[in-house]
Design a protein around this motif. Structure first.
Motif, PDB file in Angstrom:
ATOM      1  N   ARG A 121     121.175  95.019  70.101  1.00  0.00           N
ATOM      2  CA  ARG A 121     121.826  96.336  70.378  1.00  0.00           C
ATOM      3  C   ARG A 121     121.017  97.335  69.625  1.00  0.00           C
ATOM      4  O   ARG A 121     120.634  98.534  70.255  1.00  0.00           O
ATOM      5  CB  ARG A 121     123.116  96.219  69.977  1.00  0.00           C
ATOM      6  CG  ARG A 121     123.970  97.875  70.044  1.00  0.00           C
ATOM      7  CD  ARG A 121     125.266  97.582  69.590  1.00  0.00           C
ATOM      8  NE  ARG A 121     125.799  98.901  69.481  1.00  0.00           N
ATOM      9  CZ  ARG A 121     127.125  98.991  69.201  1.00  0.00           C
ATOM     10  NH1 ARG A 121     127.966  98.070  69.123  1.00  0.00           N
ATOM     11  NH2 ARG A 121     127.625 100.377  69.116  1.00  0.00           N
ATOM     12  N   ALA A 122     120.574  97.179  68.253  1.00  0.00           N
ATOM     13  CA  ALA A 122     119.745  98.037  67.691  1.00  0.00           C
ATOM     14  C   ALA A 122     119.350  97.338  66.418  1.00  0.00           C
ATOM     15  O   ALA A 122     119.591  96.419  65.928  1.00  0.00           O
ATOM     16  CB  ALA A 122     120.697  99.254  67.216  1.00  0.00           C
ATOM     17  N   ILE A 123     118.072  97.983  65.880  1.00  0.00           N
ATOM     18  CA  ILE A 123     117.648  97.317  64.499  1.00  0.00           C
ATOM     19  C   ILE A 123     117.633  98.318  63.462  1.00  0.00           C
ATOM     20  O   ILE A 123     117.016  99.365  63.886  1.00  0.00           O
ATOM     21  CB  ILE A 123     116.012  96.860  64.803  1.00  0.00           C
ATOM     22  CG1 ILE A 123     116.174  95.768  66.050  1.00  0.00           C
ATOM     23  CG2 ILE A 123     115.629  96.270  63.828  1.00  0.00           C
ATOM     24  CD1 ILE A 123     114.812  95.192  66.428  1.00  0.00           C
ATOM     25  N   GLY A 124     117.986  97.879  62.280  1.00  0.00           N
ATOM     26  CA  GLY A 124     118.121  98.907  61.201  1.00  0.00           C
ATOM     27  C   GLY A 124     117.201  98.173  60.150  1.00  0.00           C
ATOM     28  O   GLY A 124     117.237  97.007  59.785  1.00  0.00           O
ATOM     29  N   VAL A 264     121.349  86.738  68.184  1.00  0.00           N
ATOM     30  CA  VAL A 264     120.794  88.283  68.396  1.00  0.00           C
ATOM     31  C   VAL A 264     121.302  89.010  69.250  1.00  0.00           C
ATOM     32  O   VAL A 264     121.641  90.228  69.228  1.00  0.00           O
ATOM     33  CB  VAL A 264     119.413  88.193  68.187  1.00  0.00           C
ATOM     34  CG1 VAL A 264     118.777  89.719  68.270  1.00  0.00           C
ATOM     35  CG2 VAL A 264     118.564  87.353  67.174  1.00  0.00           C
ATOM     36  N   ARG A 265     121.464  88.433  70.413  1.00  0.00           N
ATOM     37  CA  ARG A 265     121.805  89.161  71.791  1.00  0.00           C
ATOM     38  C   ARG A 265     122.961  89.975  71.689  1.00  0.00           C
ATOM     39  O   ARG A 265     124.060  89.688  71.139  1.00  0.00           O
ATOM     40  CB  ARG A 265     121.837  88.273  72.899  1.00  0.00           C
ATOM     41  CG  ARG A 265     122.205  89.011  74.468  1.00  0.00           C
ATOM     42  CD  ARG A 265     122.063  88.008  75.488  1.00  0.00           C
ATOM     43  NE  ARG A 265     120.967  87.335  75.600  1.00  0.00           N
ATOM     44  CZ  ARG A 265     120.967  86.093  75.149  1.00  0.00           C
ATOM     45  NH1 ARG A 265     121.995  85.323  74.905  1.00  0.00           N
ATOM     46  NH2 ARG A 265     119.846  85.247  75.337  1.00  0.00           N
ATOM     47  N   GLY A 266     122.855  91.283  71.706  1.00  0.00           N
ATOM     48  CA  GLY A 266     123.853  92.266  71.724  1.00  0.00           C
ATOM     49  C   GLY A 266     124.332  92.775  70.299  1.00  0.00           C
ATOM     50  O   GLY A 266     125.396  93.541  70.096  1.00  0.00           O
ATOM     51  N   ARG A 267     123.727  91.888  69.416  1.00  0.00           N
ATOM     52  CA  ARG A 267     124.119  92.547  67.861  1.00  0.00           C
ATOM     53  C   ARG A 267     123.254  93.483  67.368  1.00  0.00           C
ATOM     54  O   ARG A 267     122.151  93.945  67.753  1.00  0.00           O
ATOM     55  CB  ARG A 267     123.974  91.267  67.056  1.00  0.00           C
ATOM     56  CG  ARG A 267     124.885  89.980  67.446  1.00  0.00           C
ATOM     57  CD  ARG A 267     125.030  89.135  66.340  1.00  0.00           C
ATOM     58  NE  ARG A 267     125.846  87.820  66.554  1.00  0.00           N
ATOM     59  CZ  ARG A 267     126.432  87.028  65.781  1.00  0.00           C
ATOM     60  NH1 ARG A 267     126.540  87.267  64.599  1.00  0.00           N
ATOM     61  NH2 ARG A 267     127.156  86.167  66.325  1.00  0.00           N
TER      62      ARG A 267
END
Length: 688
Positions: A121-124, A264-267
């Motif tokens: 969903r996004a990467i920080g 990982v998917r959606g997270r």
């Protein structure tokens, strides 16, 4: 004990019946006392409002908040969060890459390329790229190729102080300038720990900084940052942490990264360090759980900054952003606490009522912070410890003012009662004047009568100016003994004293107190007679004491304008006759077996069994014999019991002992009476 008009409340404010009375009472308060009390009450309000920032109370407030935070986490455990994935650098990563600081950027570049393909969903990224490294071209290429919304750590030299130098900020600014138009955006990672390195609150994000990382990852970069406390969570399954954490090494390899696609998917993926000696913070729960094994399995001693960001992100996603109590509410609660302390100090009620009030307020202090937190109020700035401190300040300052206000009245009342009662009993009566009502009650008491032999004749021979001070000195000493041993002075009849134990307030050791007072009176009178005698003044006669135990009706008897606290009943008559019997038995004091048995005092010797004048039932009596050694007293008692049970040889032994006590008329007469009455017999006293 005489009293004129029934006493009222010892609290002058409570005694005032009208507003005009209250006004007159308050006018008597010295200005300095009133000003000091006002200052202390104002100080109490400030403590109750601002104790989180006061040096002497801030530590206690932190501990109290940590307890509330831990309680909330324990009662609301959660399953592992399926929205957030942590991808940390670990010690294993450092060992594999051969780089400790800065962290290896090549593995980050590879991981980003692979994560970009797994539909996150996004990467920080909680890593500052603020120093040049050989792997920078590879990382920059990975940044430019990303399609997943990515937020990269940013910090300012202005807001991060010693941790960030201007040249490092310039490096970051240049990096983000080169990434303009890509999926990579700056995000503030500035967080603030308390002085004990515990991370309790969301940071105050300056308006000149980029969006705060958790808010940016949640898709709300323009939202106003939350200003309350961080709500840490406890896993419902102790074997699983709140957030799934997979080392970054797994995502550097395309094959192993693909195998992690479902995780990982959606997270929202958070990348950063999870290292034992860098960027670690204590949580409120972890600080309290350090010494508790049960909690220790659920809460770690400290967590990484990466997990702190993840916790705030989850809290924001859950909408768990409770409103604070608010300045108006905190001021209102502070005022309520101070008023409660002042009100309690002014209460003039029975002890059990005061106890209920104190328990109720204690429950308020303990329960209210937990209750407010449970209904969704942020208690981060709630001064729970300050309430307690402020309550005591208000209570003590008001109590001191009330005491000062009524000190003259209480001094007079205490002085009057202190002439007849022990201090503790007088204090209880001052607190509860109902004990001096015109009622009577039946209760067991110890009655003591004294008389000074021959004082009437002596007073006729001496001038009045000699009799008065002599008698006053004697009575002062005798009364001091009664009060010292917790007795109540009933009345004076000339040189005679009547005293009670067990009324108006009874104690478990009244018997021991009575016996001790009797012994001290006999000793005092003997010494006083010696000291008060000179060549021109005849010697005082012997003091006779009688003590008995039994039921009496005790209370205040008389009219409403004048009454006397006294005891009525057979026990009083018996004690008076025991005092009178001393003359016939040649003794200095007589205590009945009923009273002696309850005294647990063995400093008496037997005087046989007698029938008092006006009575039909024999009574066993004992005489004070503190001057006799313990073994001799025990021997005399044993001989008497033997004789009383029919052993005539015991009488012979007693008769032989009279030789050893040639000046002891009481003992000699005791043996004579035994010989006359026989075993089990008694001696009858007759009125002349």
């Amino acid at each position: 004990m005489d009293a004129v008009r029934q006493g009222g409340s010892s609290d002058p404010l409570a005694a005032a019946s009208t507003l005009a009375d209250v006004g007159r009472v308050l006018k008597r308060v010295p200005f300095a006392r009133a000003a000091l009390t006002g200052i202390l009450l104002g100080l109490a309000i400030l403590v109750a409002r601002f104790s989180w920032t006061l040096p002497m109370t801030s530590f206690g407030e932190r501990v109290a908040f940590d307890v509330r935070s831990l309680q909330a986490a324990l009662y609301h455990p959660v399953a592992q969060d399926s929205r957030i994935l942590l991808v940390p650098y670990t010690q294993g990563t450092q060992e594999a890459t051969g780089k400790r600081s800065p962290l290896d950027r090549a593995i980050l570049a590879k991981a980003l390329v692979n994560l970009d393909k797994l539909d996150a969903r996004a990467i920080g990224i909680d890593i500052l790229i603020d120093q040049p490294q050989p792997e920078d071209p590879q990382l920059l290429a990975a940044f430019r190729a990303l399609h997943t919304p990515t937020w990269l750590a940013y910090a300012s030299a202005v807001h991060n102080g010693e941790d960030m130098q201007p040249w490092q900020q310039a490096r970051l600014d240049a990096l983000f300038g080169s990434l303009r138009g890509t999926a990579v955006h700056p995000a503030s990672i500035h967080i603030d720990a308390d002085g004990d390195n515990a991370m309790r609150s969301w940071p105050d994000v300056a308006p000149d900084l980029p969006p705060f990382l958790p808010l940016a990852l949640a898709g709300t970069p323009e939202a106003r940052p939350y200003q309350g406390s961080i709500r840490y969570r406890m896993p419902s399954d102790p074997e699983r942490q709140v957030f799934l954490s997979l080392p970054i090494d797994l995502f550097a390899d395309p094959a192993t990264a693909a195998a992690m696609a479902d995780q990982v998917r959606g997270r929202i993926v958070l990348i950063g360090g999870d290292l034992p000696d860098t960027d670690r913070f204590v949580t409120p729960e972890g600080r309290l759980a350090q010494s508790t094994s049960d909690f220790g399995r659920q809460f770690r001693e400290n967590i990484s900054g990466l997990e702190v960001h993840a916790t705030m992100l989850a809290q924001w996603l859950d909408g768990r952003t409770p409103a604070p109590t608010g300045a108006l509410g905190l001021w209102a609660l502070a005022l309520l606490v101070v008023l409660a302390g002042a009100f309690t100090a002014m209460l003039d009620v029975r002890g059990w009522i005061l106890g209920l009030v104190l328990v109720g307020q204690l429950v308020f202090f303990v329960v209210t912070p937990f209750w407010l937190q449970s209904i969704g109020v942020d208690t981060r700035d709630l001064p729970a410890v300050g309430w307690v401190v402020a309550w005591f300040i208000a209570f003590l300052s008001t109590e001191a003012a009330v005491r000062a206000l009524g000190s003259e009245q209480r001094k007079f009342a205490s002085a009057a009662l202190g002439k007849y009662l022990p201090r503790d009993i007088a204090a209880q009566i001052l607190r509860d004047p109902e004990k001096l009502t015109l009622t009577g009650e039946k209760r067991p008491i110890f009655a003591l009568f004294t008389d000074l032999e021959g004082f009437t004749r002596l007073s006729h021979r001496l001038p009045a100016e000699q009799v008065a001070p002599l008698l006053n000195d004697y009575l002062d000493g005798m009364c001091e003994i009664v009060l010292r041993h917790g007795g109540t002075i009933d009345k004076f009849v000339g040189d005679a004293i009547v005293a009670l134990w067990g009324a108006p307030i009874a104690r478990e050791d009244d018997g021991a107190r009575t016996a001790a007072a009797m012994l001290d009176m006999v000793a005092f009178a003997r010494e006083f007679s010696k000291e008060a005698t000179d060549e021109d003044q005849p010697q005082l006669g012997r003091t006779r004491v009688g003590v008995h135990y039994g039921e009496a009706i005790v209370g205040n008897f008389g009219g409403r304008d004048r009454f006397q606290y006294t005891a009525l009943g057979d026990v009083m008559n018996a004690a008076a006759r025991l005092e009178s019997a001393n003359k016939a038995l040649k003794t200095s004091g007589l205590i009945s077996e009923q009273a002696r048995a309850l005294s647990a005092n063995d400093r008496f010797r037997p005087m046989g069994r007698i029938i008092l004048s006006g009575r039909k039932t024999p009574i066993e009596v004992w005489e004070p014999a503190a001057n006799l050694p313990e073994d001799q007293r025990a021997h005399l008692a044993a001989l008497w019991h033997r004789f009383d049970n029919g052993d005539l040889a015991a009488l012979a032994e007693l008769q032989a002992l009279t030789v050893h006590y040639p000046d002891d008329a009481a003992f000699e007469f005791f043996v004579y009476r035994l010989a006359q009455s026989g075993p089990g017999g008694h001696f009858e006293l007759r009125e002349k």
